[in-house]
Scaffold this motif. Structure first.
Motif, PDB file in Angstrom:
ATOM      1  N   LEU A   1       0.841  -1.212   0.000  1.00  0.00           N
ATOM      2  CA  LEU A   1       0.000   0.000   0.000  1.00  0.00           C
ATOM      3  C   LEU A   1       0.871   1.255   0.000  1.00  0.00           C
ATOM      4  O   LEU A   1       0.571   2.233  -0.689  1.00  0.00           O
ATOM      5  CB  LEU A   1      -0.943  -0.015   1.206  1.00  0.00           C
ATOM      6  CG  LEU A   1      -2.049  -1.093   1.147  1.00  0.00           C
ATOM      7  CD1 LEU A   1      -2.833  -1.138   2.462  1.00  0.00           C
ATOM      8  CD2 LEU A   1      -3.005  -0.838  -0.032  1.00  0.00           C
ATOM      9  N   GLU A   2       1.974   1.207   0.757  1.00  0.00           N
ATOM     10  CA  GLU A   2       2.904   2.347   0.731  1.00  0.00           C
ATOM     11  C   GLU A   2       3.538   2.543  -0.645  1.00  0.00           C
ATOM     12  O   GLU A   2       3.962   3.642  -0.991  1.00  0.00           O
ATOM     13  CB  GLU A   2       4.020   2.135   1.766  1.00  0.00           C
ATOM     14  CG  GLU A   2       3.592   2.461   3.196  1.00  0.00           C
ATOM     15  CD  GLU A   2       4.553   1.893   4.225  1.00  0.00           C
ATOM     16  OE1 GLU A   2       5.776   1.946   3.982  1.00  0.00           O
ATOM     17  OE2 GLU A   2       4.073   1.380   5.260  1.00  0.00           O
TER      18      GLU A   2
ATOM     19  N   LYS B   1       2.044   2.455  -3.282  1.00  0.00           N
ATOM     20  CA  LYS B   1       1.011   3.075  -4.128  1.00  0.00           C
ATOM     21  C   LYS B   1       0.395   2.153  -5.172  1.00  0.00           C
ATOM     22  O   LYS B   1       0.106   2.568  -6.308  1.00  0.00           O
ATOM     23  CB  LYS B   1       1.576   4.323  -4.817  1.00  0.00           C
ATOM     24  CG  LYS B   1       2.052   5.381  -3.812  1.00  0.00           C
ATOM     25  CD  LYS B   1       2.668   6.557  -4.543  1.00  0.00           C
ATOM     26  CE  LYS B   1       3.439   7.457  -3.582  1.00  0.00           C
ATOM     27  NZ  LYS B   1       4.414   8.315  -4.246  1.00  0.00           N
TER      28      LYS B   1
ATOM     29  N   GLY C   1      -2.423   0.064  -7.100  1.00  0.00           N
ATOM     30  CA  GLY C   1      -3.820   0.382  -7.392  1.00  0.00           C
ATOM     31  C   GLY C   1      -4.772  -0.710  -6.940  1.00  0.00           C
ATOM     32  O   GLY C   1      -5.989  -0.516  -6.896  1.00  0.00           O
TER      33      GLY C   1
ATOM     34  N   LYS D   1      -9.381   0.114   0.975  1.00  0.00           N
ATOM     35  CA  LYS D   1      -8.472   1.174   0.502  1.00  0.00           C
ATOM     36  C   LYS D   1      -8.210   1.047  -1.001  1.00  0.00           C
ATOM     37  O   LYS D   1      -8.108   2.039  -1.706  1.00  0.00           O
ATOM     38  CB  LYS D   1      -7.143   1.082   1.266  1.00  0.00           C
ATOM     39  CG  LYS D   1      -7.264   1.552   2.713  1.00  0.00           C
ATOM     40  CD  LYS D   1      -6.001   1.240   3.505  1.00  0.00           C
ATOM     41  CE  LYS D   1      -6.287   1.282   4.997  1.00  0.00           C
ATOM     42  NZ  LYS D   1      -5.363   0.436   5.784  1.00  0.00           N
ATOM     43  N   VAL D   2      -8.063  -0.168  -1.454  1.00  0.00           N
ATOM     44  CA  VAL D   2      -7.943  -0.462  -2.897  1.00  0.00           C
ATOM     45  C   VAL D   2      -8.725  -1.752  -3.150  1.00  0.00           C
ATOM     46  O   VAL D   2      -9.021  -2.487  -2.210  1.00  0.00           O
ATOM     47  CB  VAL D   2      -6.463  -0.663  -3.330  1.00  0.00           C
ATOM     48  CG1 VAL D   2      -5.641   0.609  -3.152  1.00  0.00           C
ATOM     49  CG2 VAL D   2      -5.817  -1.814  -2.551  1.00  0.00           C
TER      50      VAL D   2
ATOM     51  N   ASP E   1       7.706   2.166  -4.815  1.00  0.00           N
ATOM     52  CA  ASP E   1       6.845   2.712  -5.866  1.00  0.00           C
ATOM     53  C   ASP E   1       7.552   2.883  -7.206  1.00  0.00           C
ATOM     54  O   ASP E   1       7.030   3.566  -8.093  1.00  0.00           O
ATOM     55  CB  ASP E   1       6.233   4.040  -5.408  1.00  0.00           C
ATOM     56  CG  ASP E   1       7.280   5.130  -5.301  1.00  0.00           C
ATOM     57  OD1 ASP E   1       8.497   4.804  -5.341  1.00  0.00           O
ATOM     58  OD2 ASP E   1       6.893   6.309  -5.173  1.00  0.00           O
TER      59      ASP E   1
ATOM     60  N   LYS F   1       5.335   1.872  -9.972  1.00  0.00           N
ATOM     61  CA  LYS F   1       4.317   2.911 -10.153  1.00  0.00           C
ATOM     62  C   LYS F   1       4.891   4.086 -10.937  1.00  0.00           C
ATOM     63  O   LYS F   1       4.235   4.653 -11.830  1.00  0.00           O
ATOM     64  CB  LYS F   1       3.840   3.367  -8.768  1.00  0.00           C
ATOM     65  CG  LYS F   1       2.867   4.527  -8.759  1.00  0.00           C
ATOM     66  CD  LYS F   1       1.491   4.119  -9.228  1.00  0.00           C
ATOM     67  CE  LYS F   1       0.481   5.258  -8.976  1.00  0.00           C
ATOM     68  NZ  LYS F   1      -0.808   4.951  -9.593  1.00  0.00           N
ATOM     69  N   GLN F   2       6.118   4.489 -10.610  1.00  0.00           N
ATOM     70  CA  GLN F   2       6.760   5.594 -11.338  1.00  0.00           C
ATOM     71  C   GLN F   2       6.894   5.253 -12.822  1.00  0.00           C
ATOM     72  O   GLN F   2       6.659   6.102 -13.690  1.00  0.00           O
ATOM     73  CB  GLN F   2       8.153   5.876 -10.765  1.00  0.00           C
ATOM     74  CG  GLN F   2       8.145   6.516  -9.378  1.00  0.00           C
ATOM     75  CD  GLN F   2       9.573   6.682  -8.840  1.00  0.00           C
ATOM     76  OE1 GLN F   2      10.526   6.876  -9.604  1.00  0.00           O
ATOM     77  NE2 GLN F   2       9.729   6.580  -7.524  1.00  0.00           N
TER      78      GLN F   2
ATOM     79  N   GLU G   1       3.568   5.506 -14.539  1.00  0.00           N
ATOM     80  CA  GLU G   1       3.152   6.892 -14.787  1.00  0.00           C
ATOM     81  C   GLU G   1       3.972   7.575 -15.875  1.00  0.00           C
ATOM     82  O   GLU G   1       3.441   8.339 -16.674  1.00  0.00           O
ATOM     83  CB  GLU G   1       3.212   7.686 -13.476  1.00  0.00           C
ATOM     84  CG  GLU G   1       2.025   7.302 -12.583  1.00  0.00           C
ATOM     85  CD  GLU G   1       1.994   8.025 -11.249  1.00  0.00           C
ATOM     86  OE1 GLU G   1       3.010   8.654 -10.890  1.00  0.00           O
ATOM     87  OE2 GLU G   1       0.956   7.953 -10.569  1.00  0.00           O
TER      88      GLU G   1
END
Lengths: 292, 292, 292, 292
Positions: free
Chosen positions: D34-35, D37, D39, D72-73, D215, D218-219, D222
């Motif tokens: 979760l930290e 990030k 989805g 949360k997700v 993350d 995640k980066q 994006e």
């Protein structure tokens, strides 16, 4: 023509500078095969480095072999050309010089469709009356022909009458036997599968092994045909590691290095092919002591 | 020399009887590629049916291409010969006629060891000062070179400085990029993998597609380089089915049939290769309407 | 224990709603195998859908089989579990109920390393004194063990003493025979490779075929052992298409549909497995008429 | 439900004796994800060793995860069972406890036909209203589903609405995108193919990597979505060797060893799976320093 037994494959000796064929030494290799009691000589196969010869060299080897063998056994000429035109050219030459038959494989750059392969075989068949052995060797030729497709060519193409199977999958031979009701002769082209191929009904075994181990392949062939199964098994396992070795280390290189180890040196394969390295040479020497 | 962008591959037109090369029509094909804004012309690749040409035809095509292009863009000459001697012979010829570089692949009959391949590249490199693009295409050439091995050749062999990867596995490109720290230029040789190859850092894309779809490959190349990722994706998917089609149905046959469909007929591929069948032709016609 | 000849594999009958095992019908299947002169019964193999049983069902089948066979022939229990703990649990159960040996394969989700496989076999071996047949079947189990590795386990692991090879590559058997000097018994697990496996020295043939074609497999085994090679070949080719069919269409489904066609219906395989479709059923019916 | 971005895969911590699940530590792993990030959280995937859990353990993990994530997700539950009955059982449980969707793969012992797979998915779909992500992972599940077949299931089966592709062949994603006109969401399941998958239109990336590198995935996601192609390339190559490593050395073992190296030790994988050996551990430690 009824082909059977051991079809012996000579290697092609080159001059010291690798630039020309040494025909005198080719005669010596053929003598070795004849002494090994082969039922036929197959010139210009994989073992003969046919793919690495110029057109004039190819023709010299073909002509010399037919003359030298001089009718003692049938001579099969391998034809594996990229273009249909060249395959026809070579087949006509084989016919002119008196070869007994050709062994035809679809060497490829682009993968060929079955229609392209069929037309290739048909065009070559129409060029001469020579019997054609269909030769499947996906590892060297880059295309894989199924038993079903090869039998279709035997059915539909005038001179196509036999099959040589070198894929290494024994099931292909079972299919050929079963689908043709045992009527279409097939030959084993995968050395270390000889025992099962012969037990499965193969008419013969195409091999360069007799260049180095004399008539042992012939002995194995006969043991199977005579139903001496224990003896056949013993003969096969005696030869097994040797047979696997010459296949996996490259036939031409292995046989040439072996001949040198036996005092019959005829030079190296043609570059980029290289002779066996030191370790492989030593391994081969060990394997050959089994047969002294 | 800094090679980048689209490397265009002309097909080789033959005379009506399939027996000789039609150089005049070759000029027309080169014009199509130049109009498509290619960054270089690569003669005698797979698309050019180099494997199916005689030595004199091969030399005619090489010489004519260099002269015709006349310095507008660099000319790369493909060399994929079975013997090291012939590869050197062709490379020397390419050098004499003023080609910019060669693209060298290890066409094989026997599977080659890495040592054999290395020596082959080294010998060719020693023959001329021409830069060498190492070309890996296991499907046509029968040997597969790992990224690690190709980078070893780039390191150790004087003129070997670039890589063309056509195995179809994007991981190979990641390895080349990562292991060389992004320093060794690599080119995409798998048409329907162009989007990811370029995103992964490929310097360019080797393709015969511009023979039929003009500067779309160039547009895709530029969209990626300019970071227009949505546009790049759209351009890629517009071309995707076409690119996959020409690869899976055989580049030379597909491009030649496509040129005929577009009114630029230059004849059929050389046998055993056959032109597209009726259904494939129709499929291609449909795919080409996407680009009108 | 000296295992030899035909190791017969019963299928596992389910109730009509597919929710439980029908032990009464299992007894009928075992009777069919015993009448077919099998040398041993192997419960809970692939054919027995062991992978699709709950723990309690698995144990019921194991216990029932041992009791029903009642010492007439040895009973082998197949153990193919994802965790080492469960494999040990099942092996201990097999020991408690009086099974003669286990056949152990490394069923996998993640590919296992040789070290992981070795430890798995070792832990199972340490759990009971039951002899272990190492079973290699990459198609169902997802890992492929080389002859060299399996022989290393035979050497190093107390109860591991035999090998069942089902990869379909006859060379594996040659390796086992040659590397162990013919000392490690191996069994054929690939039905349509039975002829060559037996000729290559296999001690026996693991098969569900006797569920449908009685003692023909036994006849083939004996013909090979007695050196009647022509008869062996004839028996093999008589069975060949049938053997290939039951392998390629799924053993459990094929045998269950076959039993129904013969009037011995015992229900369908467990979902997602489905019974043979109409066309395959008809094909099987045709193949079975060969043996009436 | 619109799923997008990084779908994080927790590993499943076991007690010291490997005999039970340690739910407290599972919460710690979920916190790490979760930290990072993510989805969504996907419990009971390959990384979660779902195949190695007993039924009660499986249910504990599923229930605990849904409760702990607490909306949360979205929570995805992996279902990969050998029998259709058990897949339905697990799917119903996932529904009862409030999971958001299931990820369904056809784990197999016998190879399954397309008809068998279709019926399996259909039966599971009929059991609950949960959306289904079709998951293709031939390396672990033993069956390979083509893009065409998976899209057919999306068309015909009520709840089947997304695809996760883990075959490692980028062409599959191109096919899914092109054949569905970009309408069917697909997710990347092959870590070291993330860059090209996202450029090819993937909606997200299913990965356990955030357990160890936070993350960064995640980066990367994006950067691609924002068209920052140079940055995306740099981020990908920074992660590349790490991503390849965790795939080739076994996800569960690699992530668990990595957590231990980072001071978050949660125990070993379940036998026969073993933790990383000394050399691999050291390699992983080196790779992780890249991200400190």
């Amino acid at each position: 023509m009824k082909l059977s037994g051991i079809i012996g494959y000579p290697v092609t000796p080159f001059s010291h500078d690798n630039k020309s064929v040494d025909l005198g030494k080719l005669g010596q290799v053929i003598d070795i095969l004849l002494e090994a009691k082969v039922g036929a000589i197959a010139a210009l196969g994989s073992a003969g480095e046919a793919a690495y010869l110029s057109e004039s060299e190819w023709k010299q080897v073909a002509e010399y072999t037919v003359k030298y063998v001089n009718g003692k056994v049938p001579v099969v000429i391998g034809v594996a050309e990229l273009t249909t035109a060249q395959a026809i050219n070579y087949t006509r030459y084989a016919y002119e010089i008196g070869a007994s038959m050709i062994m035809l494989s679809p060497f490829s750059y682009y993968k060929l469709s079955e229609q392209e392969i069929y037309s290739h075989y048909e065009a070559v068949s129409n060029a001469t009356p020579l019997p054609i052995m269909i030769y499947n060797n996906p590892a060297t030729c880059g295309v894989d022909m199924s038993p079903e497709f090869m039998l279709k060519m035997v059915d539909g193409i005038q001179n196509a009458s036999m099959i040589k199977e070198s894929s290494g999958d024994i099931q292909r031979m079972h299919k050929i036997y079963k689908l043709s009701n045992g009527k279409v002769p097939f030959f084993n082209g995968c050395n270390h599968m000889a025992l099962e191929a012969l037990n499965a009904g193969a008419s013969g075994w195409c091999t360069a092994a007799p260049c180095l181990i004399g008539d042992r392949p012939k002995q194995l062939f006969e043991a199977v045909k005579e139903g001496k199964s224990e003896q056949a098994k013993a003969l096969f396992y005696q030869q097994y590691e040797f047979l696997e070795f010459i296949v996996t280390s490259g036939l031409a290189a292995a046989v040439k290095s072996g001949l040198e180890l036996q005092g019959n040196g005829i030079g190296d394969p043609r570059k980029p092919l290289q002779p066996l390295g030191r370790a492989e040479r030593k391994r081969l020497q060990g394997l050959l002591t089994e047969f002294v």
